[in-house]
Design a protein around this motif. Structure first.
Motif, PDB file in Angstrom:
ATOM      1  N   VAL A 102       0.866  -1.177   0.000  1.00  0.00           N
ATOM      2  CA  VAL A 102       0.000   0.000   0.000  1.00  0.00           C
ATOM      3  C   VAL A 102       0.902   1.226   0.000  1.00  0.00           C
ATOM      4  O   VAL A 102       1.778   1.354   0.861  1.00  0.00           O
ATOM      5  CB  VAL A 102      -0.911   0.022   1.242  1.00  0.00           C
ATOM      6  CG1 VAL A 102      -1.775   1.292   1.250  1.00  0.00           C
ATOM      7  CG2 VAL A 102      -1.783  -1.221   1.302  1.00  0.00           C
ATOM      8  N   PHE A 103       0.692   2.104  -0.954  1.00  0.00           N
ATOM      9  CA  PHE A 103       1.423   3.375  -0.968  1.00  0.00           C
ATOM     10  C   PHE A 103       0.450   4.490  -0.634  1.00  0.00           C
ATOM     11  O   PHE A 103      -0.581   4.653  -1.283  1.00  0.00           O
ATOM     12  CB  PHE A 103       2.059   3.631  -2.327  1.00  0.00           C
ATOM     13  CG  PHE A 103       2.636   5.023  -2.468  1.00  0.00           C
ATOM     14  CD1 PHE A 103       3.471   5.552  -1.500  1.00  0.00           C
ATOM     15  CD2 PHE A 103       2.342   5.800  -3.575  1.00  0.00           C
ATOM     16  CE1 PHE A 103       4.000   6.837  -1.613  1.00  0.00           C
ATOM     17  CE2 PHE A 103       2.866   7.080  -3.717  1.00  0.00           C
ATOM     18  CZ  PHE A 103       3.692   7.590  -2.728  1.00  0.00           C
ATOM     19  N   GLN A 104       0.770   5.264   0.407  1.00  0.00           N
ATOM     20  CA  GLN A 104      -0.057   6.383   0.844  1.00  0.00           C
ATOM     21  C   GLN A 104       0.758   7.665   0.704  1.00  0.00           C
ATOM     22  O   GLN A 104       1.641   7.938   1.520  1.00  0.00           O
ATOM     23  CB  GLN A 104      -0.511   6.180   2.295  1.00  0.00           C
ATOM     24  CG  GLN A 104      -1.549   7.178   2.764  1.00  0.00           C
ATOM     25  CD  GLN A 104      -2.205   6.747   4.064  1.00  0.00           C
ATOM     26  OE1 GLN A 104      -1.938   5.673   4.591  1.00  0.00           O
ATOM     27  NE2 GLN A 104      -3.076   7.584   4.601  1.00  0.00           N
ATOM     28  N   PRO A 105       0.512   8.475  -0.334  1.00  0.00           N
ATOM     29  CA  PRO A 105       1.401   9.614  -0.610  1.00  0.00           C
ATOM     30  C   PRO A 105       1.322  10.751   0.412  1.00  0.00           C
ATOM     31  O   PRO A 105       2.298  11.475   0.584  1.00  0.00           O
ATOM     32  CB  PRO A 105       0.952  10.094  -1.994  1.00  0.00           C
ATOM     33  CG  PRO A 105      -0.428   9.555  -2.165  1.00  0.00           C
ATOM     34  CD  PRO A 105      -0.490   8.285  -1.392  1.00  0.00           C
ATOM     35  N   HIS A 106       0.166  10.961   1.056  1.00  0.00           N
ATOM     36  CA  HIS A 106       0.012  12.102   1.978  1.00  0.00           C
ATOM     37  C   HIS A 106       0.352  13.419   1.275  1.00  0.00           C
ATOM     38  O   HIS A 106       0.993  14.289   1.856  1.00  0.00           O
ATOM     39  CB  HIS A 106       0.892  11.939   3.215  1.00  0.00           C
ATOM     40  CG  HIS A 106       0.560  10.764   4.082  1.00  0.00           C
ATOM     41  ND1 HIS A 106      -0.484  10.773   4.974  1.00  0.00           N
ATOM     42  CD2 HIS A 106       1.142   9.544   4.182  1.00  0.00           C
ATOM     43  CE1 HIS A 106      -0.530   9.612   5.607  1.00  0.00           C
ATOM     44  NE2 HIS A 106       0.437   8.847   5.143  1.00  0.00           N
ATOM     45  N   THR A 134      -2.185  -1.154  -4.030  1.00  0.00           N
ATOM     46  CA  THR A 134      -3.206  -0.136  -3.809  1.00  0.00           C
ATOM     47  C   THR A 134      -2.534   1.196  -3.510  1.00  0.00           C
ATOM     48  O   THR A 134      -1.533   1.239  -2.797  1.00  0.00           O
ATOM     49  CB  THR A 134      -4.117  -0.519  -2.626  1.00  0.00           C
ATOM     50  OG1 THR A 134      -4.877  -1.682  -2.977  1.00  0.00           O
ATOM     51  CG2 THR A 134      -5.070   0.609  -2.256  1.00  0.00           C
ATOM     52  N   VAL A 135      -3.057   2.264  -4.079  1.00  0.00           N
ATOM     53  CA  VAL A 135      -2.664   3.613  -3.698  1.00  0.00           C
ATOM     54  C   VAL A 135      -3.782   4.179  -2.823  1.00  0.00           C
ATOM     55  O   VAL A 135      -4.933   4.284  -3.256  1.00  0.00           O
ATOM     56  CB  VAL A 135      -2.421   4.508  -4.924  1.00  0.00           C
ATOM     57  CG1 VAL A 135      -2.128   5.937  -4.484  1.00  0.00           C
ATOM     58  CG2 VAL A 135      -1.263   3.968  -5.765  1.00  0.00           C
ATOM     59  N   LEU A 136      -3.420   4.498  -1.593  1.00  0.00           N
ATOM     60  CA  LEU A 136      -4.394   4.939  -0.590  1.00  0.00           C
ATOM     61  C   LEU A 136      -4.291   6.453  -0.434  1.00  0.00           C
ATOM     62  O   LEU A 136      -3.261   6.973   0.013  1.00  0.00           O
ATOM     63  CB  LEU A 136      -4.114   4.245   0.743  1.00  0.00           C
ATOM     64  CG  LEU A 136      -5.034   4.580   1.912  1.00  0.00           C
ATOM     65  CD1 LEU A 136      -6.476   4.209   1.591  1.00  0.00           C
ATOM     66  CD2 LEU A 136      -4.564   3.865   3.174  1.00  0.00           C
ATOM     67  N   CYS A 137      -5.346   7.160  -0.785  1.00  0.00           N
ATOM     68  CA  CYS A 137      -5.364   8.617  -0.699  1.00  0.00           C
ATOM     69  C   CYS A 137      -6.165   9.058   0.517  1.00  0.00           C
ATOM     70  O   CYS A 137      -7.072   8.356   0.970  1.00  0.00           O
ATOM     71  CB  CYS A 137      -5.972   9.222  -1.962  1.00  0.00           C
ATOM     72  SG  CYS A 137      -4.992   8.925  -3.453  1.00  0.00           S
ATOM     73  N   ARG A 156      -7.917   3.749  -3.455  1.00  0.00           N
ATOM     74  CA  ARG A 156      -8.792   3.741  -2.295  1.00  0.00           C
ATOM     75  C   ARG A 156      -8.660   5.109  -1.621  1.00  0.00           C
ATOM     76  O   ARG A 156      -7.585   5.714  -1.644  1.00  0.00           O
ATOM     77  CB  ARG A 156      -8.421   2.644  -1.289  1.00  0.00           C
ATOM     78  CG  ARG A 156      -8.551   1.234  -1.815  1.00  0.00           C
ATOM     79  CD  ARG A 156     -10.025   0.839  -1.998  1.00  0.00           C
ATOM     80  NE  ARG A 156     -10.156  -0.577  -2.296  1.00  0.00           N
ATOM     81  CZ  ARG A 156     -10.057  -1.110  -3.502  1.00  0.00           C
ATOM     82  NH1 ARG A 156      -9.812  -0.316  -4.541  1.00  0.00           N
ATOM     83  NH2 ARG A 156     -10.204  -2.411  -3.683  1.00  0.00           N
ATOM     84  N   VAL A 157      -9.740   5.577  -1.024  1.00  0.00           N
ATOM     85  CA  VAL A 157      -9.720   6.859  -0.310  1.00  0.00           C
ATOM     86  C   VAL A 157     -10.210   6.625   1.111  1.00  0.00           C
ATOM     87  O   VAL A 157     -11.323   6.126   1.318  1.00  0.00           O
ATOM     88  CB  VAL A 157     -10.604   7.916  -1.002  1.00  0.00           C
ATOM     89  CG1 VAL A 157     -10.633   9.206  -0.185  1.00  0.00           C
ATOM     90  CG2 VAL A 157     -10.096   8.193  -2.417  1.00  0.00           C
ATOM     91  N   VAL A 158      -9.368   6.942   2.077  1.00  0.00           N
ATOM     92  CA  VAL A 158      -9.736   6.906   3.487  1.00  0.00           C
ATOM     93  C   VAL A 158      -9.291   8.238   4.094  1.00  0.00           C
ATOM     94  O   VAL A 158      -8.096   8.451   4.314  1.00  0.00           O
ATOM     95  CB  VAL A 158      -9.069   5.732   4.238  1.00  0.00           C
ATOM     96  CG1 VAL A 158      -9.459   5.773   5.720  1.00  0.00           C
ATOM     97  CG2 VAL A 158      -9.458   4.401   3.625  1.00  0.00           C
TER      98      VAL A 158
END
Length: 382
Positions: A102-106, A134-137, A156-158
């Motif tokens: 999972v990559f979450q760029p922030h 998954t790229v988690l935004c 995905r957006v959380v």
């Protein structure tokens, strides 16, 4: 894996660790020494893996990737979660899709730079999405910006959340106590900016706007809470203000809650974000916020607040006007703060964030156990 080790990203990681440990997961955090992340993650129950890494890419990046590969061999994970651009760079090169990632760029790295560097960073992100399952935004706008930039990913957006028990509403008594403890005037209108002192957070724009606020709201005060690479430059700018005593550089603090309790309004004039955590914490504490119209800002505000709660990016005049209007009506600030707290309770509780991230992890682990070609049969419950 995370770099940075301070600020909002570090707080997000620690909150996730705390929730995941409460759910029975084994959690390891690979991060550089120093800062708050390592100590707070360990206190939350994580196994901390020492990963020396600079905040920005450079000649040492190859060595950082090699060290991550060694860490992965010593602590094989079921899922790898990469937080922010630098960990996303080194982590994706180290893992290369061999473990569900999972990559979450922030906030997107290509939004932070200009010219050739922006073009090179964008090319990297387009290529590297193949190594993230998954790229988690943290906001829909962050996702839309990624899609508009040509990134192809399982999105995905959380949205970010905060611990609503930790950031409790601050009433009038709490404000008086906080101001007394911090040595602040009880009657002065106070704007507080909580954030790393760096170009991203836009404190330089706020200081450009402040003389206009001070001229319109007699007695108004401003506090910049945080440390960072621009601390000395911002201190020099404060010294050059017409009334420098009305601006306080509080430095880095272990806990922003006393400053949130003392504030009438919290302002964050960022140049770019994914969804900043500081405004969410302020609203959880019952404080209204004034933000620049960056990704995540509109989505974190209560319905109907965008017109009054947002200003254009890098517009000191608009920022001064809106900030002066807010500080001149402290009763309205109280009303808006109470509404903000109610909205936070319904939309940004960290417990909901942990549950949704946990569901994503479980989906990825199940998919990894299904023979290739049968992934479509894995139930998608996230």
């Amino acid at each position: 894996m995370s770099q940075p080790v301070d600020g909002g990203v570090a707080r997000v990681v620690v909150d996730l660790v705390r929730g995941q440990r409460a759910s029975g997961h084994r959690v390891s955090v690979a991060c550089p020494p120093g800062g708050r992340l390592a100590a707070e993650a360990a206190a939350a129950g994580a196994r901390v893996l020492d990963w020396p890494a600079e905040r920005s890419p450079g000649p040492g990046t190859a060595g950082e990737v090699w060290r991550l590969r060694r860490l992965l061999r010593t602590a094989p994970p079921d899922v790898v979660h990469l937080h922010s651009a630098k960990a996303g760079l080194a982590g994706r090169l180290a893992v290369r899709g061999s473990v569900p990632t999972v990559f979450q760029p922030h906030a997107w790295s290509f939004a932070a730079v200009e010219g050739r560097m922006a073009a090179a960073t964008l090319r990297w992100e387009r290529y590297a999405t193949r190594w993230a399952r998954t790229v988690l935004c943290v906001s829909e706008q962050e996702r839309r910006d990624g899609e508009a930039a040509g990134l192809e990913a399982d999105w995905r957006v959380v949205p970010n959340g905060v611990d609503l028990r930790h950031f409790a509403p601050a009433d009038a008594a709490a404000r008086r106590a906080a101001r007394m403890a911090l040595g602040l005037d009880q009657s002065a209108p106070l704007a507080v900016c909580v954030g790393r002192l760096c170009r991203q957070k836009g404190q330089d724009v706020l200081l450009s706007a402040w003389p206009g606020v001070a001229a319109r709201v007699p007695g108004a005060r401003l506090a910049l809470v945080g440390g960072g690479p621009d601390a000395l430059a911002l201190a020099e700018r404060v010294r050059r203000l017409p009334e420098p005593s009305r601006v306080r550089l509080a430095g880095d603090v272990p806990d922003p809650r006393p400053w949130l309790a003392a504030a009438d309004l919290v302002v964050l004039p960022s140049r770019w974000e994914g969804m900043a955590l500081a405004p969410l914490e302020a609203m959880a504490a019952g404080r209204p916020v004034l933000l620049t119209d960056v990704p995540g800002a509109r989505e974190c505000l209560p319905p109907g607040r965008a017109a009054a709660g947002l200003v254009p990016v890098e517009d000191p005049a608009a920022l001064a006007e809106r900030l002066a209007e807010a500080l001149a009506d402290r009763i309205e600030c109280e009303r808006l703060g109470a509404a903000a707290r109610s909205y936070m309770s319904d939309h940004h509780d960290i417990r909901a964030v942990v549950r949704r991230v946990d569901a994503l992890y479980r989906t990825l682990v199940r998919a990894a156990l299904v023979p290739r070609g049968r992934e479509s049969r894995v139930p998608q419950r996230f």
